[in-house]
Design an enzyme around this catalytic site. Structure first.
Site, PDB file in Angstrom:
ATOM      1  N   SER A  98       0.834  -1.200   0.000  1.00  0.00           N
ATOM      2  CA  SER A  98       0.000   0.000   0.000  1.00  0.00           C
ATOM      3  C   SER A  98       0.876   1.260   0.000  1.00  0.00           C
ATOM      4  O   SER A  98       1.679   1.449  -0.912  1.00  0.00           O
ATOM      5  CB  SER A  98      -0.954  -0.039   1.189  1.00  0.00           C
ATOM      6  N   ASP A 223      -9.650  -5.549  -4.312  1.00  0.00           N
ATOM      7  CA  ASP A 223      -9.112  -4.488  -3.457  1.00  0.00           C
ATOM      8  C   ASP A 223     -10.033  -3.268  -3.494  1.00  0.00           C
ATOM      9  O   ASP A 223     -10.248  -2.666  -4.547  1.00  0.00           O
ATOM     10  CB  ASP A 223      -7.704  -4.112  -3.934  1.00  0.00           C
ATOM     11  N   HIS A 251      -7.482  -5.884  -0.136  1.00  0.00           N
ATOM     12  CA  HIS A 251      -6.267  -5.107   0.102  1.00  0.00           C
ATOM     13  C   HIS A 251      -5.268  -5.882   0.958  1.00  0.00           C
ATOM     14  O   HIS A 251      -4.061  -5.721   0.809  1.00  0.00           O
ATOM     15  CB  HIS A 251      -6.643  -3.785   0.780  1.00  0.00           C
TER      16      HIS A 251
END
Length: 271
Positions: A98, A223, A251
């Site tokens: 991320s 995601d 995610h």
């Protein structure tokens, strides 16, 4: 083994170093708003397979110092350089999830891949998390602005809602609480400052073309935080990159499909 490394005279960041005698080293950069503990299910396994695993707590998060400033990608990439130089690391695999993936990309461009032999991106927030006139694949900036306001007004509630979008597979209440506590450990001002960095004009578009090492891109197709289209953009922009979709992940693909995640990462390390 855990210790602190000075990245500025008044700022120390926490580093967890597992199996220092390992045959190869993977340096992990966690995503927002957690800490290196996000990779618990990699740290449980990879050292047993003979790898050295190093996790950094980004400034403002986890057990690191929580200064008021320093949350732009350049400074965060410089913090990574301090760790690599202090530990005298070389020929490592740099892995980022991320926002950690965005920091890894900026590191590769800003520091010319110093010490890094391979790059691994996990649901990376790049080249831009937010939609722009020339890049419609991110999330609306209004959603990020709302999260920033929620951070200032009711951060626990914001974290609860964010956690509900993080994983694709069912998680227990106790696991949800564990993830929630990781976010609470951060400073509120750091949580908001990183989110403001996403909104900035410093996207990572030109950085992608400055990456020359073999790059693995792992991304869940479900995601809800960093849409899968971001992974496709990374793949187009990074030479010598390989994109592997995780078809049963959101995610948090390192937990949604942790066994496959670990195996794909080991396969990439050994190639």
């Amino acid at each position: 083994m855990g210790y602190y490394i000075n990245v500025e005279p008044d700022v120390k960041i926490y580093v967890e170093d597992l199996n220092p005698a390992g045959k190869k080293t993977i340096l992990f950069l966690h995503g927002w708003p957690a800490s290196h503990k996000l990779f618990e299910y990699q740290f449980n396994y990879l050292p047993m397979m003979g790898y050295r695993c190093i996790g950094i707590d980004t400034r403002g998060f986890g057990d690191s110092d929580k200064p008021w400033r320093g949350y732009d990608y350049d400074r965060l990439a410089d913090d990574v350089r301090c760790v690599i130089d202090t530990l005298k690391l070389h020929d490592i695999v740099l892995g980022g999830h991320s926002t950690g993936g965005a920091i890894a990309i900026r590191y590769m461009a800003r520091h010319k891949g110093h010490g890094v032999a391979k790059l691994a991106l996990f649901a990376a927030a790049a080249p831009s998390l937010v939609q722009r006139p020339y890049f419609p694949y991110g999330v609306p900036k209004e959603g990020i602005e709302e999260m920033i306001q929620e951070t200032y007004n009711n951060r626990p509630e914001m974290l609860r809602r964010f956690g509900q979008r993080f994983f694709h597979k069912f998680i227990t209440e106790s696991f949800e609480e564990w993830f929630f506590q990781l976010g609470l450990q951060a400073a509120g001002w750091a949580t908001a400052a990183i989110a403001r960095t996403w909104l900035g004009e410093e996207g990572l578009f030109t950085d992608l073309g400055k990456i020359f090492v073999p790059t693995l891109i792992l991304h869940g197709i479900h995601d809800q935080v960093c849409p899968f289209a971001l992974a496709e953009a990374q793949h187009r922009g990074i030479r010598n990159s390989k994109l592997i979709p995780f078809r049963d992940s959101g995610h948090g693909l390192f937990y949604d499909e942790k066994d496959r995640f670990n195996q794909e990462l080991i396969k990439f390390i050994e190639e």
